[in-house]
Design a protein around this motif. Structure first.
Motif, PDB file in Angstrom:
ATOM      1  N   MET A 192      -5.985   4.702   5.736  1.00 52.73           N
ATOM      2  CA  MET A 192      -7.018   4.473   4.979  1.00 52.73           C
ATOM      3  C   MET A 192      -6.570   5.232   3.618  1.00 52.73           C
ATOM      4  SD  MET A 192      -9.835   3.511   6.295  1.00 52.73           S
ATOM      5  CE  MET A 192     -11.384   3.982   6.390  1.00 52.73           C
ATOM      6  N   GLN A 193      -6.985   4.223   2.591  1.00 55.71           N
ATOM      7  CA  GLN A 193      -6.704   4.543   1.072  1.00 55.71           C
ATOM      8  C   GLN A 193      -7.944   4.442   0.109  1.00 55.71           C
ATOM      9  OE1 GLN A 193      -3.633   1.893   0.097  1.00 55.71           O
ATOM     10  NE2 GLN A 193      -5.018   0.343  -0.864  1.00 55.71           N
ATOM     11  N   VAL A 194      -7.703   5.249  -0.803  1.00 48.61           N
ATOM     12  CA  VAL A 194      -8.676   5.315  -1.977  1.00 48.61           C
ATOM     13  C   VAL A 194      -8.208   5.027  -3.141  1.00 48.61           C
ATOM     14  CG1 VAL A 194     -10.366   6.996  -2.897  1.00 48.61           C
ATOM     15  CG2 VAL A 194      -9.741   7.183  -0.487  1.00 48.61           C
ATOM     16  N   SER A 195      -8.879   4.175  -3.884  1.00 49.90           N
ATOM     17  CA  SER A 195      -8.611   3.833  -5.216  1.00 49.90           C
ATOM     18  C   SER A 195      -9.754   3.986  -6.089  1.00 49.90           C
ATOM     19  CB  SER A 195      -8.148   2.486  -5.553  1.00 49.90           C
ATOM     20  OG  SER A 195      -7.128   2.234  -4.772  1.00 49.90           O
ATOM     21  N   LEU A 196      -9.317   4.509  -7.548  1.00 52.80           N
ATOM     22  CA  LEU A 196     -10.581   4.280  -8.571  1.00 52.80           C
ATOM     23  C   LEU A 196     -10.560   3.229  -9.381  1.00 52.80           C
ATOM     24  CD1 LEU A 196     -10.218   8.338  -9.444  1.00 52.80           C
ATOM     25  CD2 LEU A 196     -11.684   7.346  -7.780  1.00 52.80           C
ATOM     26  N   TYR A 197     -11.740   2.700  -9.797  1.00 52.13           N
ATOM     27  CA  TYR A 197     -11.727   1.794 -10.756  1.00 52.13           C
ATOM     28  C   TYR A 197     -12.225   2.559 -12.066  1.00 52.13           C
ATOM     29  CZ  TYR A 197     -11.905  -2.275  -7.404  1.00 52.13           C
ATOM     30  OH  TYR A 197     -11.642  -2.939  -6.411  1.00 52.13           O
ATOM     31  N   ASP A 198     -11.748   1.851 -13.246  1.00 51.12           N
ATOM     32  CA  ASP A 198     -11.864   2.659 -14.502  1.00 51.12           C
ATOM     33  C   ASP A 198     -12.903   1.615 -15.194  1.00 51.12           C
ATOM     34  OD1 ASP A 198     -10.482   0.682 -15.739  1.00 51.12           O
ATOM     35  OD2 ASP A 198      -8.829   2.065 -16.172  1.00 51.12           O
ATOM     36  N   ASP A 199     -13.407   1.964 -16.423  1.00 57.23           N
ATOM     37  CA  ASP A 199     -14.245   1.101 -17.140  1.00 57.23           C
ATOM     38  C   ASP A 199     -13.790  -0.158 -17.661  1.00 57.23           C
ATOM     39  OD1 ASP A 199     -12.479   2.545 -18.882  1.00 57.23           O
ATOM     40  OD2 ASP A 199     -14.136   3.180 -20.434  1.00 57.23           O
ATOM     41  N   THR A 241      -7.572  -0.575 -11.407  1.00 57.28           N
ATOM     42  CA  THR A 241      -7.621   0.414 -10.452  1.00 57.28           C
ATOM     43  C   THR A 241      -6.221   1.466 -10.816  1.00 57.28           C
ATOM     44  OG1 THR A 241      -6.177  -0.990  -8.900  1.00 57.28           O
ATOM     45  CG2 THR A 241      -8.665  -0.656  -8.736  1.00 57.28           C
ATOM     46  N   GLY A 242      -6.378   2.579 -10.287  1.00 57.65           N
ATOM     47  CA  GLY A 242      -5.158   3.349 -10.535  1.00 57.65           C
ATOM     48  C   GLY A 242      -4.152   3.450  -9.285  1.00 57.65           C
ATOM     49  N   ASN A 243      -3.395   4.192  -9.093  1.00 56.20           N
ATOM     50  CA  ASN A 243      -2.876   4.144  -7.749  1.00 56.20           C
ATOM     51  C   ASN A 243      -3.577   4.445  -6.636  1.00 56.20           C
ATOM     52  OD1 ASN A 243      -0.259   3.834  -9.379  1.00 56.20           O
ATOM     53  ND2 ASN A 243       0.483   5.751  -8.949  1.00 56.20           N
ATOM     54  N   PRO A 244      -3.317   3.595  -5.489  1.00 54.05           N
ATOM     55  CA  PRO A 244      -4.046   3.914  -4.220  1.00 54.05           C
ATOM     56  C   PRO A 244      -3.607   5.057  -3.564  1.00 54.05           C
ATOM     57  CG  PRO A 244      -2.725   2.272  -4.001  1.00 54.05           C
ATOM     58  CD  PRO A 244      -2.579   2.132  -5.544  1.00 54.05           C
ATOM     59  N   VAL A 245      -4.506   6.103  -3.118  1.00 49.00           N
ATOM     60  CA  VAL A 245      -4.030   7.231  -2.570  1.00 49.00           C
ATOM     61  C   VAL A 245      -4.240   7.326  -1.204  1.00 49.00           C
ATOM     62  CG1 VAL A 245      -4.382   9.941  -2.289  1.00 49.00           C
ATOM     63  CG2 VAL A 245      -4.164   8.565  -4.593  1.00 49.00           C
ATOM     64  N   GLN A 246      -3.247   7.467  -0.268  1.00 50.42           N
ATOM     65  CA  GLN A 246      -3.442   7.317   1.285  1.00 50.42           C
ATOM     66  C   GLN A 246      -4.031   8.797   1.802  1.00 50.42           C
ATOM     67  OE1 GLN A 246      -0.233   6.159   3.444  1.00 50.42           O
ATOM     68  NE2 GLN A 246       0.209   4.169   2.184  1.00 50.42           N
ATOM     69  N   LEU A 247      -5.028   8.695   2.444  1.00 50.84           N
ATOM     70  CA  LEU A 247      -5.804   9.998   2.964  1.00 50.84           C
ATOM     71  C   LEU A 247      -5.018  10.724   3.866  1.00 50.84           C
ATOM     72  CD1 LEU A 247      -9.154   8.512   3.668  1.00 50.84           C
ATOM     73  CD2 LEU A 247      -8.574   9.842   1.726  1.00 50.84           C
ATOM     74  N   ASP A 248      -3.810   9.818   4.626  1.00 49.58           N
ATOM     75  CA  ASP A 248      -2.966  10.795   5.398  1.00 49.58           C
ATOM     76  C   ASP A 248      -2.165  11.948   4.635  1.00 49.58           C
ATOM     77  OD1 ASP A 248      -3.501   8.913   7.381  1.00 49.58           O
ATOM     78  OD2 ASP A 248      -1.653   7.869   7.553  1.00 49.58           O
TER      79      ASP A 248
END
Length: 71
Positions: free
Chosen positions: A1-8, A12-19
Motif C-alpha cells: 500500500m502506498q499513500v500520495s498527497l495531491y496539492d492545489d 502528487t508528491g512522492n508516493p510513500v509506502q506504508l511498509d
C-alpha cells in the motif's frame, strides 16, 4: 500500500509506502502509521489523499481508514 498527497495544482508528491512506516496492513487488525509530511515532498496546499494498493494481487480484503490528521 502506498499513500500520495495531491496539492492545489493537482500534482502528487512522492508516493510513500506504508511498509516503511509501520509495516504492511494486516486484515482484521488496526495499524497506526506516523508519516512525516516531509516524506511526501509535496508542495502547495494538500487538497487530496490517495491510498493505493500496489501489490498486484487481483483481490484484497477491504481496508478501512479510521482517522487521519496532520500535525
Amino acid at each position: 500500500m502506498q499513500v500520495s498527497l495531491y496539492d492545489d495544482a493537482g500534482n502528487t508528491g512522492n508516493p510513500v509506502q506504508l511498509d516503511n512506516y509501520g509495516g504492511t496492513p494486516v486484515a482484521g487488525q488496526y495499524t497506526t502509521y506516523t508519516i512525516p509530511i516531509s516524506a511526501f515532498h509535496s508542495t502547495g496546499t494538500v487538497t487530496g489523499i490517495l491510498i493505493q494498493d500496489i501489490s498486484g494481487n487481483d483481490t484484497e480484503p477491504p481496508m478501512y481508514v479510521d482517522t487521519m490528521k496532520f500535525q
